[in-house]
Write a protein that holds these residues in place. Structure first.
Motif, PDB file in Angstrom:
ATOM      1  N   ALA A   1       2.235   1.817  -3.293  1.00 41.79           N
ATOM      2  CA  ALA A   1       1.198   2.240  -4.245  1.00 41.79           C
ATOM      3  C   ALA A   1       0.872   3.720  -4.119  1.00 41.79           C
ATOM      4  O   ALA A   1       0.559   4.375  -5.113  1.00 41.79           O
ATOM      5  CB  ALA A   1      -0.061   1.398  -4.052  1.00 41.79           C
TER       6      ALA A   1
ATOM      7  N   MET B   1       9.796  -9.219  -6.185  1.00 40.25           N
ATOM      8  CA  MET B   1       9.882 -10.656  -6.455  1.00 40.25           C
ATOM      9  C   MET B   1       8.524 -11.217  -6.866  1.00 40.25           C
ATOM     10  O   MET B   1       8.421 -12.281  -7.468  1.00 40.25           O
ATOM     11  CB  MET B   1      10.346 -11.407  -5.201  1.00 40.25           C
ATOM     12  CG  MET B   1      11.788 -11.111  -4.841  1.00 40.25           C
ATOM     13  SD  MET B   1      12.564 -12.525  -4.077  1.00 40.25           S
ATOM     14  CE  MET B   1      11.663 -12.677  -2.580  1.00 40.25           C
ATOM     15  N   GLY B   2       7.464 -10.518  -6.488  1.00 33.49           N
ATOM     16  CA  GLY B   2       6.123 -10.976  -6.865  1.00 33.49           C
ATOM     17  C   GLY B   2       5.658 -12.207  -6.132  1.00 33.49           C
ATOM     18  O   GLY B   2       4.766 -12.914  -6.602  1.00 33.49           O
ATOM     19  N   ILE B   3       6.264 -12.501  -4.957  1.00 31.98           N
ATOM     20  CA  ILE B   3       5.777 -13.688  -4.235  1.00 31.98           C
ATOM     21  C   ILE B   3       5.005 -13.321  -2.977  1.00 31.98           C
ATOM     22  O   ILE B   3       4.380 -14.175  -2.356  1.00 31.98           O
ATOM     23  CB  ILE B   3       6.927 -14.655  -3.849  1.00 31.98           C
ATOM     24  CG1 ILE B   3       8.020 -13.903  -3.102  1.00 31.98           C
ATOM     25  CG2 ILE B   3       7.465 -15.364  -5.072  1.00 31.98           C
ATOM     26  CD1 ILE B   3       9.037 -14.814  -2.464  1.00 31.98           C
ATOM     27  N   GLY B   4       5.049 -12.014  -2.621  1.00 36.62           N
ATOM     28  CA  GLY B   4       4.434 -11.583  -1.356  1.00 36.62           C
ATOM     29  C   GLY B   4       2.967 -11.954  -1.261  1.00 36.62           C
ATOM     30  O   GLY B   4       2.540 -12.591  -0.286  1.00 36.62           O
ATOM     31  N   LEU B   5       2.178 -11.607  -2.263  1.00 35.70           N
ATOM     32  CA  LEU B   5       0.732 -11.843  -2.173  1.00 35.70           C
ATOM     33  C   LEU B   5       0.388 -13.326  -2.228  1.00 35.70           C
ATOM     34  O   LEU B   5      -0.530 -13.778  -1.550  1.00 35.70           O
ATOM     35  CB  LEU B   5      -0.001 -11.087  -3.291  1.00 35.70           C
ATOM     36  CG  LEU B   5      -0.118  -9.574  -3.083  1.00 35.70           C
ATOM     37  CD1 LEU B   5      -0.851  -8.928  -4.250  1.00 35.70           C
ATOM     38  CD2 LEU B   5      -0.849  -9.253  -1.768  1.00 35.70           C
TER      39      LEU B   5
ATOM     40  N   GLY C   1      -4.840   1.657  -7.340  1.00 36.84           N
ATOM     41  CA  GLY C   1      -5.556   0.379  -7.421  1.00 36.84           C
ATOM     42  C   GLY C   1      -4.979  -0.471  -8.527  1.00 36.84           C
ATOM     43  O   GLY C   1      -3.877  -0.212  -9.035  1.00 36.84           O
ATOM     44  N   LEU C   2      -5.708  -1.472  -8.893  1.00 37.49           N
ATOM     45  CA  LEU C   2      -5.204  -2.408  -9.905  1.00 37.49           C
ATOM     46  C   LEU C   2      -6.052  -2.351 -11.156  1.00 37.49           C
ATOM     47  O   LEU C   2      -7.280  -2.203 -11.083  1.00 37.49           O
ATOM     48  CB  LEU C   2      -5.297  -3.836  -9.364  1.00 37.49           C
ATOM     49  CG  LEU C   2      -4.174  -4.232  -8.419  1.00 37.49           C
ATOM     50  CD1 LEU C   2      -4.690  -5.246  -7.427  1.00 37.49           C
ATOM     51  CD2 LEU C   2      -3.000  -4.801  -9.199  1.00 37.49           C
TER      52      LEU C   2
ATOM     53  N   LEU D   1      -3.362 -11.603  -9.725  1.00 38.89           N
ATOM     54  CA  LEU D   1      -2.801 -10.888  -8.584  1.00 38.89           C
ATOM     55  C   LEU D   1      -2.137 -11.807  -7.553  1.00 38.89           C
ATOM     56  O   LEU D   1      -1.060 -11.500  -7.050  1.00 38.89           O
ATOM     57  CB  LEU D   1      -3.927 -10.067  -7.923  1.00 38.89           C
ATOM     58  CG  LEU D   1      -3.515  -9.127  -6.812  1.00 38.89           C
ATOM     59  CD1 LEU D   1      -2.507  -8.108  -7.319  1.00 38.89           C
ATOM     60  CD2 LEU D   1      -4.740  -8.416  -6.243  1.00 38.89           C
TER      61      LEU D   1
ATOM     62  N   ALA E   1      -6.715   0.461  -3.506  1.00 37.78           N
ATOM     63  CA  ALA E   1      -6.864  -0.982  -3.264  1.00 37.78           C
ATOM     64  C   ALA E   1      -7.271  -1.266  -1.825  1.00 37.78           C
ATOM     65  O   ALA E   1      -6.784  -0.613  -0.904  1.00 37.78           O
ATOM     66  CB  ALA E   1      -5.561  -1.680  -3.577  1.00 37.78           C
TER      67      ALA E   1
ATOM     68  N   LYS F   1       6.898  -4.149  -9.948  1.00 38.66           N
ATOM     69  CA  LYS F   1       7.970  -3.327  -9.372  1.00 38.66           C
ATOM     70  C   LYS F   1       9.314  -3.762  -9.927  1.00 38.66           C
ATOM     71  O   LYS F   1       9.555  -4.976 -10.078  1.00 38.66           O
ATOM     72  CB  LYS F   1       7.970  -3.480  -7.851  1.00 38.66           C
ATOM     73  CG  LYS F   1       6.651  -3.051  -7.232  1.00 38.66           C
ATOM     74  CD  LYS F   1       6.629  -3.380  -5.758  1.00 38.66           C
ATOM     75  CE  LYS F   1       5.211  -3.272  -5.243  1.00 38.66           C
ATOM     76  NZ  LYS F   1       5.078  -3.818  -3.908  1.00 38.66           N
TER      77      LYS F   1
ATOM     78  N   ASP G   1      -5.717   1.679   0.742  1.00 37.49           N
ATOM     79  CA  ASP G   1      -4.833   2.790   0.360  1.00 37.49           C
ATOM     80  C   ASP G   1      -5.518   3.710  -0.646  1.00 37.49           C
ATOM     81  O   ASP G   1      -6.573   3.374  -1.203  1.00 37.49           O
ATOM     82  CB  ASP G   1      -3.501   2.264  -0.197  1.00 37.49           C
ATOM     83  CG  ASP G   1      -3.660   1.505  -1.490  1.00 37.49           C
ATOM     84  OD1 ASP G   1      -4.211   2.061  -2.452  1.00 37.49           O
ATOM     85  OD2 ASP G   1      -3.230   0.312  -1.535  1.00 37.49           O
TER      86      ASP G   1
ATOM     87  N   ALA H   1       0.849  -1.200   0.000  1.00 35.45           N
ATOM     88  CA  ALA H   1       0.000   0.000   0.000  1.00 35.45           C
ATOM     89  C   ALA H   1       0.886   1.252   0.000  1.00 35.45           C
ATOM     90  O   ALA H   1       0.630   2.223  -0.719  1.00 35.45           O
ATOM     91  CB  ALA H   1      -0.908  -0.030   1.231  1.00 35.45           C
TER      92      ALA H   1
ATOM     93  N   VAL I   1       4.304 -12.495  -9.997  1.00 36.38           N
ATOM     94  CA  VAL I   1       3.625 -11.430 -10.745  1.00 36.38           C
ATOM     95  C   VAL I   1       3.966 -10.124 -10.033  1.00 36.38           C
ATOM     96  O   VAL I   1       3.634  -9.948  -8.863  1.00 36.38           O
ATOM     97  CB  VAL I   1       2.095 -11.648 -10.758  1.00 36.38           C
ATOM     98  CG1 VAL I   1       1.394 -10.458 -11.394  1.00 36.38           C
ATOM     99  CG2 VAL I   1       1.760 -12.933 -11.500  1.00 36.38           C
ATOM    100  N   THR I   2       4.682  -9.275 -10.702  1.00 39.27           N
ATOM    101  CA  THR I   2       5.082  -8.011 -10.065  1.00 39.27           C
ATOM    102  C   THR I   2       5.155  -6.886 -11.095  1.00 39.27           C
ATOM    103  O   THR I   2       5.375  -7.136 -12.274  1.00 39.27           O
ATOM    104  CB  THR I   2       6.451  -8.175  -9.341  1.00 39.27           C
ATOM    105  OG1 THR I   2       6.801  -6.937  -8.739  1.00 39.27           O
ATOM    106  CG2 THR I   2       7.564  -8.577 -10.316  1.00 39.27           C
TER     107      THR I   2
END
Ligand code: ADP
Length: 681
Positions: A586, A637-641, A616-617, A625, A665, A633, A612, A583, A630-631
């Motif tokens: 973002a 790394m795109g593994i957080g979510l 948004g997306l 998502l 979001a 940035k 936030d 957030a 999937v990132t």
């Protein structure tokens, strides 16, 4: 009808060699001629008719055995042989032709019926085929006798009924003794193994010879002695019928019957037909012979059927055994009391017992306590209530090996009824390896989570340095101020206040480091009761480091009445830190930079919403998502979510996304309140 009746032999025609056919043709006709000669040897006065007609049986066997290619040549050969034999027997030409036509016609009809009704079955392969065989014999005999009687009447003016029953008797006997030939004529012989000469057969032959010597030879002229020998033959026939193969028994019967009839005709039998009123006496004797033959063959047929059934059963058992032994899962069957009946090879490998060591014992010997002591009770409970706890369901249980070690196994149990008794079959899979893999996966998951936390903290490093720098600078300033005061010996009354502030700043720095340490330490999942609001506060303290400097306004709104939840503290904090950091990222470029974290009690869950004011997306980004890697940035790394959703679900909760009213979001984390039953680590 012919096409249907004779197609079965086409296969033989194609595969049978010419030599085989020539042997069948030549040998068959020779045998037929011999049987004619034998038949004429049994002619009695006054009709001058044979009392035994084996040519009918030989003809039937030949026509049944004949492949379609040589069927009609054989019919022709048989006709010629009949004409010659009748001629040699002194029959006048026109009678000869008429009788030959009758023989051939009834033979072809009999063979057609045989092929249609019995196909390739042996006549004594069972009681049913044997019954059909008797019907075919009766029909052939009646047909032949009826035409024959009229032929004789036409030739000699004999009253048809005078010879009719006599003719039938001769035909029936002649067809019955052909049984061994018919057995050989059929490819699918019911003889389980080929001819075996053993002590038993030797005894039969010796007894048979003694009987022949006493009863039918001229060794004794006493007719009562011959009769006694004849009666003594009956048990021997029955014994052979039960003990030997169908081919051996029917051959023995055919030989004995032929000798007996010949003896009668030659006046060397137990009764003298010549002195009897004829034709009644002859008919009675023939009827007795026919019944005797028929009964012994019935016994043979019944015995073959039982043998075939037993063979079938043995074959089925062997097939079942091979399936059980080839199965990779262990298979154990037990009766309603738990007594082991089958123990497969793989079960032997799993438990370390040989089948012989466990069969007959109670299946509970394969379980550790407390299940072992409870198992009889389970079986009784099932017998009483039919309530299924494992049958048809399958479960993870613990097995006990012979060496006393325990192992995790997946057990599924099937049930069958054997009569009125229940039989249980258990399929067992050793899941030790599976469990090890599962553990390894858990460990890898833990490592991944740890790496992800380290990475999150790595991203925070400059903000952290800044955050720590503030209390350290303050401490330094306070310490310098205190030093100056002491040196100049002034304002000593302020010193305690300055020192208290120093301690406070040192505490602040210490707190940051403590949280950081506990967050990044490698660890296993541990669930315990936690106050959710406190957990949110701690996570935000780390996640929002540096937020103020970037102009982000953060709000934490605690809901009321939020119960303690049984969760893994670090994992839930990891989710929250990830959501809050996302957030934070973002809103960084947005004119309004608001991030809020709210907690709220729902009916059976607690909702934590990270909201936030960012962009948004995009709708198309939403679909992927929560997928890993999937990132958007540059250094992400795109593994957080994806990890966060995994953690939420492992706790029995959910993690979802929605666009909020401001266009930013909302990430909604729910955790169930009744966590005791629903979650497991
Ligand atoms: P990472 O942060 O390493 O990219 P995540 O799995 O945490 O990995 O996030 C995946 C992607 O989801 C981000 O790259 C970003 O594009 C998008 N995303 C996550 N949270 C937000 C948010 N609050 N607002 C907009 N986009 C977001």
């Amino acid at each position: 009808m012919k096409t249907v009746a004779f197609t079965a032999n086409t296969v033989t025609t194609e595969t049978g060699s010419s030599l085989k056919l020539a042997v069948l043709f030549g040998g068959g006709l020779l045998l037929y001629s011999l049987s004619q000669w034998l038949a004429f040897a049994t002619r009695l006065q006054p009709e001058n008719m044979p009392i035994f007609w084996p040519p009918a049986g030989v003809m039937l066997a030949l026509l049944v055995a004949a492949p379609i290619r040589i069927f009609w040549p054989i019919v022709f050969g048989l006709a010629v042989a009949t004409l010659i034999c009748n001629h040699l027997a002194g029959r006048e030409f026109s009678l000869n032709v008429l009788l030959t036509c009758n023989d051939i016609f009834t033979g072809v009809v009999g063979a057609a019926l045989y092929k249609k009704w019995l196909g390739k079955a042996s006549p004594v392969s069972g009681t049913r085929p044997y019954g059909t065989f008797l019907v075919i014999i009766a029909l052939s005999a009646i047909l032949s006798a009826t035409f024959g009687s009229f032929i004789l009447r036409y030739q000699f003016g004999t009253a048809p009924l005078d010879v009719w029953h006599h003719w039938i008797g001769a035909m029936v006997l002649g067809l019955l003794v052909a049984t061994p030939l018919l057995i050989c004529a059929n490819e699918r012989s019911i003889v389980p193994n080929s001819f075996k000469f053993d002590a038993e057969l030797l005894i039969v032959l010796i007894l048979g010879s003694i009987w022949l010597f006493i009863a039918q030879s001229g060794a004794t002229s006493s007719q009562s002695m011959r009769l006694a020998a004849d009666i003594a033959m009956i048990p021997l026939l029955l014994w052979v019928g039960v003990r030997r193969t169908a081919l051996e028994a029917s051959s023995f019967l055919a030989i004995v019957t032929t000798i007996k009839i010949l003896a009668l005709a030659l006046d060397a039998g137990p009764v003298s037909l010549k002195s009897w009123p004829i034709p009644d006496g002859v008919s009675w004797v023939m009827a007795v012979f026919a019944v005797q033959c028929g009964a012994v063959l019935m016994l043979v047929a019944n015995h073959s059927e039982q043998g075939a059934l037993q063979l079938d059963k043995a074959e089925q058992t062997a097939r079942m055994r091979s399936i059980i032994d080839a199965a990779t899962d262990g298979i154990i069957s037990a009766d309603h009391k738990g007594k082991i009946e089958t123990f497969s090879r793989s079960a032997e490998r799993l438990f370390g017992y040989q089948a012989g060591e466990v069969i007959g014992n109670n299946v509970k010997m394969l379980m550790p306590n407390p299940y072992r002591d409870q198992h009889d009770g389970y079986l009784q409970h099932y017998a009483d209530t039919s309530e299924k706890k494992i049958i048809g369901i399958g479960r993870l249980v613990t097995g006990l090996r012979k060496d006393g070690t325990e192992f995790p196994m997946e057990l599924s149990v099937g049930e069958a009824l054997n009569g009125s008794q229940r039989v249980f079959t258990g399929f067992i899979r050793d899941v030790t390896e599976h469990k090890k893999t599962e553990q390894r996966m858990h460990d890898l998951q833990d490592e991944l989570l740890h790496v992800s936390r380290l990475s999150a903290m790595g991203e925070l490093s400059s903000a952290l340095a800044h955050e720590l720098n503030q209390p350290l600078t303050a401490i330094k300033n306070y310490a310098q101020a205190a030093g100056i005061m002491l040196k100049k010996d002034m304002g000593k009354e302020e010193l305690p206040g300055i020192l208290a502030k120093t301690v406070e700043q040192a505490g602040r720095a210490g707190d940051i480091i403590k949280r950081l340490r506990s967050f990044v330490t490698a660890r296993h999942v541990e669930r315990s009761d936690h106050t959710i609001n406190q957990l949110v506060d701690e996570a935000c303290a780390l996640a929002l480091i540096g937020a103020r400097e970037d102009g982000v306004k953060a709000r934490i709104i605690h809901g009321n009445d939020i119960p303690n939840l049984r969760v893994d503290r670090i994992q839930i904090q990891q989710v929250l830190i990830n959501l809050v950091r996302n957030a934070f990222d973002a809103v960084r470029q947005s004119p309004v930079r608001d991030v809020s974290v709210t907690s709220e009690r729902r009916a059976d869950s607690v909702l934590i919403c990270v909201s936030d004011s960012g962009p948004g997306l995009a709708p198309e980004a939403e679909a992927n998502l929560f997928k890993p890697f999937v990132t958007t940035k540059p250094g992400g790394m795109g593994i957080g979510l994806s990890l966060s959703r995994g953690i939420a679900e492992a706790h029995g909760g959910t993690l979802t996304y929605q666009r909020n009213a401001g266009g930013g979001a909302d990430f909604l984390l729910t955790l169930p309140i009744e966590t005791d039953d629903k979650t497991s680590s």
